[in-house]
Design a protein around this motif. Sequence first.
Motif, PDB file in Angstrom:
ATOM      1  N   ASP A  27       0.837  -1.194   0.000  1.00  0.00           N
ATOM      2  CA  ASP A  27       0.000   0.000   0.000  1.00  0.00           C
ATOM      3  C   ASP A  27       0.878   1.252   0.000  1.00  0.00           C
ATOM      4  N   LEU A  28       0.548   2.205  -0.853  1.00  0.00           N
ATOM      5  CA  LEU A  28       1.289   3.465  -0.951  1.00  0.00           C
ATOM      6  C   LEU A  28       0.614   4.540  -0.111  1.00  0.00           C
ATOM      7  N   HIS A  29       1.409   5.241   0.717  1.00  0.00           N
ATOM      8  CA  HIS A  29       0.909   6.328   1.564  1.00  0.00           C
ATOM      9  C   HIS A  29       1.533   7.646   1.094  1.00  0.00           C
ATOM     10  N   ALA A  30       0.705   8.630   0.770  1.00  0.00           N
ATOM     11  CA  ALA A  30       1.199   9.948   0.371  1.00  0.00           C
ATOM     12  C   ALA A  30       0.370  11.018   1.077  1.00  0.00           C
ATOM     13  N   GLY A  31       1.020  12.071   1.532  1.00  0.00           N
ATOM     14  CA  GLY A  31       0.277  13.105   2.250  1.00  0.00           C
ATOM     15  C   GLY A  31       1.070  14.387   2.377  1.00  0.00           C
ATOM     16  N   VAL A  32       0.445  15.353   3.042  1.00  0.00           N
ATOM     17  CA  VAL A  32       1.062  16.655   3.285  1.00  0.00           C
ATOM     18  C   VAL A  32       0.680  17.116   4.678  1.00  0.00           C
ATOM     19  N   GLY A  76       1.023  25.581  11.554  1.00  0.00           N
ATOM     20  CA  GLY A  76       1.103  27.030  11.706  1.00  0.00           C
ATOM     21  C   GLY A  76       0.880  27.456  13.142  1.00  0.00           C
ATOM     22  N   ARG A  77       1.507  28.565  13.500  1.00  0.00           N
ATOM     23  CA  ARG A  77       1.291  29.134  14.830  1.00  0.00           C
ATOM     24  C   ARG A  77       1.254  30.641  14.713  1.00  0.00           C
ATOM     25  N   TRP A  78       0.267  31.245  15.333  1.00  0.00           N
ATOM     26  CA  TRP A  78       0.160  32.699  15.419  1.00  0.00           C
ATOM     27  C   TRP A  78      -0.037  33.070  16.876  1.00  0.00           C
ATOM     28  N   ARG A  79       0.989  33.676  17.444  1.00  0.00           N
ATOM     29  CA  ARG A  79       1.011  34.001  18.863  1.00  0.00           C
ATOM     30  C   ARG A  79       0.776  32.755  19.698  1.00  0.00           C
ATOM     31  N   ARG A  80      -0.361  32.642  20.381  1.00  0.00           N
ATOM     32  CA  ARG A  80      -0.606  31.471  21.236  1.00  0.00           C
ATOM     33  C   ARG A  80      -1.500  30.417  20.579  1.00  0.00           C
ATOM     34  N   LEU A  81      -1.882  30.642  19.336  1.00  0.00           N
ATOM     35  CA  LEU A  81      -2.752  29.710  18.624  1.00  0.00           C
ATOM     36  C   LEU A  81      -1.933  28.838  17.686  1.00  0.00           C
ATOM     37  N   THR A  82      -2.107  27.516  17.800  1.00  0.00           N
ATOM     38  CA  THR A  82      -1.391  26.556  16.957  1.00  0.00           C
ATOM     39  C   THR A  82      -2.390  25.694  16.198  1.00  0.00           C
ATOM     40  N   VAL A  83      -2.141  25.520  14.892  1.00  0.00           N
ATOM     41  CA  VAL A  83      -3.018  24.719  14.038  1.00  0.00           C
ATOM     42  C   VAL A  83      -2.160  23.731  13.259  1.00  0.00           C
ATOM     43  N   GLY A  84      -2.604  22.471  13.232  1.00  0.00           N
ATOM     44  CA  GLY A  84      -1.932  21.449  12.434  1.00  0.00           C
ATOM     45  C   GLY A  84      -2.940  20.727  11.547  1.00  0.00           C
ATOM     46  N   LEU A  85      -2.667  20.675  10.253  1.00  0.00           N
ATOM     47  CA  LEU A  85      -3.549  20.002   9.300  1.00  0.00           C
ATOM     48  C   LEU A  85      -2.740  18.934   8.574  1.00  0.00           C
ATOM     49  N   SER A  86      -3.219  17.689   8.639  1.00  0.00           N
ATOM     50  CA  SER A  86      -2.548  16.573   7.976  1.00  0.00           C
ATOM     51  C   SER A  86      -3.525  15.906   7.013  1.00  0.00           C
ATOM     52  N   THR A  87      -3.096  15.724   5.789  1.00  0.00           N
ATOM     53  CA  THR A  87      -3.902  15.017   4.795  1.00  0.00           C
ATOM     54  C   THR A  87      -3.133  13.788   4.327  1.00  0.00           C
ATOM     55  N   GLN A  88      -3.867  12.717   4.005  1.00  0.00           N
ATOM     56  CA  GLN A  88      -3.221  11.478   3.603  1.00  0.00           C
ATOM     57  C   GLN A  88      -4.086  10.720   2.603  1.00  0.00           C
ATOM     58  N   TYR A  89      -3.427  10.205   1.587  1.00  0.00           N
ATOM     59  CA  TYR A  89      -4.087   9.342   0.609  1.00  0.00           C
ATOM     60  C   TYR A  89      -3.379   7.993   0.633  1.00  0.00           C
ATOM     61  N   ILE A  90      -4.146   6.901   0.751  1.00  0.00           N
ATOM     62  CA  ILE A  90      -3.587   5.554   0.793  1.00  0.00           C
ATOM     63  C   ILE A  90      -4.097   4.775  -0.417  1.00  0.00           C
ATOM     64  N   TRP A  91      -3.168   4.364  -1.242  1.00  0.00           N
ATOM     65  CA  TRP A  91      -3.476   3.521  -2.399  1.00  0.00           C
ATOM     66  C   TRP A  91      -3.309   2.077  -1.952  1.00  0.00           C
ATOM     67  N   ASN A  92      -4.406   1.454  -1.561  1.00  0.00           N
ATOM     68  CA  ASN A  92      -4.377   0.069  -1.093  1.00  0.00           C
ATOM     69  C   ASN A  92      -4.259  -0.888  -2.273  1.00  0.00           C
ATOM     70  N   GLY A  93      -3.390  -1.858  -2.132  1.00  0.00           N
ATOM     71  CA  GLY A  93      -3.251  -2.867  -3.182  1.00  0.00           C
ATOM     72  C   GLY A  93      -2.638  -2.348  -4.453  1.00  0.00           C
ATOM     73  N   MET A  94      -1.621  -1.481  -4.334  1.00  0.00           N
ATOM     74  CA  MET A  94      -1.012  -0.928  -5.551  1.00  0.00           C
ATOM     75  C   MET A  94      -0.318  -2.019  -6.372  1.00  0.00           C
ATOM     76  N   ASP A  95       0.064  -3.123  -5.721  1.00  0.00           N
ATOM     77  CA  ASP A  95       0.694  -4.220  -6.446  1.00  0.00           C
ATOM     78  C   ASP A  95      -0.317  -5.044  -7.233  1.00  0.00           C
ATOM     79  N   ARG A  96      -1.616  -4.779  -7.027  1.00  0.00           N
ATOM     80  CA  ARG A  96      -2.654  -5.520  -7.745  1.00  0.00           C
ATOM     81  C   ARG A  96      -3.273  -4.705  -8.884  1.00  0.00           C
ATOM     82  N   ALA A  97      -2.707  -3.545  -9.153  1.00  0.00           N
ATOM     83  CA  ALA A  97      -3.264  -2.685 -10.206  1.00  0.00           C
ATOM     84  C   ALA A  97      -3.267  -3.424 -11.539  1.00  0.00           C
ATOM     85  N   GLY A  98      -4.415  -3.424 -12.213  1.00  0.00           N
ATOM     86  CA  GLY A  98      -4.544  -4.080 -13.505  1.00  0.00           C
ATOM     87  C   GLY A  98      -4.820  -5.564 -13.436  1.00  0.00           C
TER      88      GLY A  98
END
Length: 217
Positions: A163-168, A172-194
């Motif tokens: 399975d292939l995992h790709a993400g970003v 970010g932080r502004w003064r006392r506020l912190t934000v984290g955003l994580s995105t991920q795409y999982i290609w399950n069974g990439m060895d079975r393509a076709g």
Amino acid sequence: MRVPGSRRRLLLVSVMLCLATGVPGPARGDSISVDSGVTPAQRRVVLRTQVRVLRRAQPQWDSSPSMEMFMVPIVAIWGALPKLTLMARAAVAHREMTMMGGMMGGTMTPASKDTSTGLGDLLVLLKYGAYRLNTRHVVLGIAPTLGVEVPSGLGGFSSKTWDLHAGVHLTGRWRRLTVGLSTQYIWNGMDRAGSTARDPGDEVGVDLAVSHVFPLP
């Protein structure tokens, strides 16, 4: 580790336990709500684990069994280079499936229980710090990730596919506020393509973490 077809019916209770063999690098503004969001300093290693309990009750008028699963993912994260992080993760799992007894064809069938213990597939993932802005009041970071999940599981806990995992990761932080955003795409069974094998389906995940520091008087 995946439990096909039952995720929406599972109750997930996670207790996070973080153990570090070194002090992480500049982490203010980094998202640690997901494993790959951790960024150790160069040549430092962070060990991270959590206990997950998943339960599914047997639906009424349904022959599918109830299930209880305990999982302990073990994660090692190494700061290989100033901008490059290497992560490896595998999970120890124990599963109990119970089938309630009942009438089948005029015959009473007894309740049955099946238990199994094993190891989940190994995930190896790289994260690259593509952009980082550090000022007194503002922190902004962008880090793409790329990894592969190897079908190395034991005891019936393997997907048996590569399975292939790709993400970003966006942090970010502004003064006392912190934000984290994580995105991920999982290609399950990439060895079975076709091939004519059953397609396990792909996955898309989004994780958002927001925190604010409130100073004590």
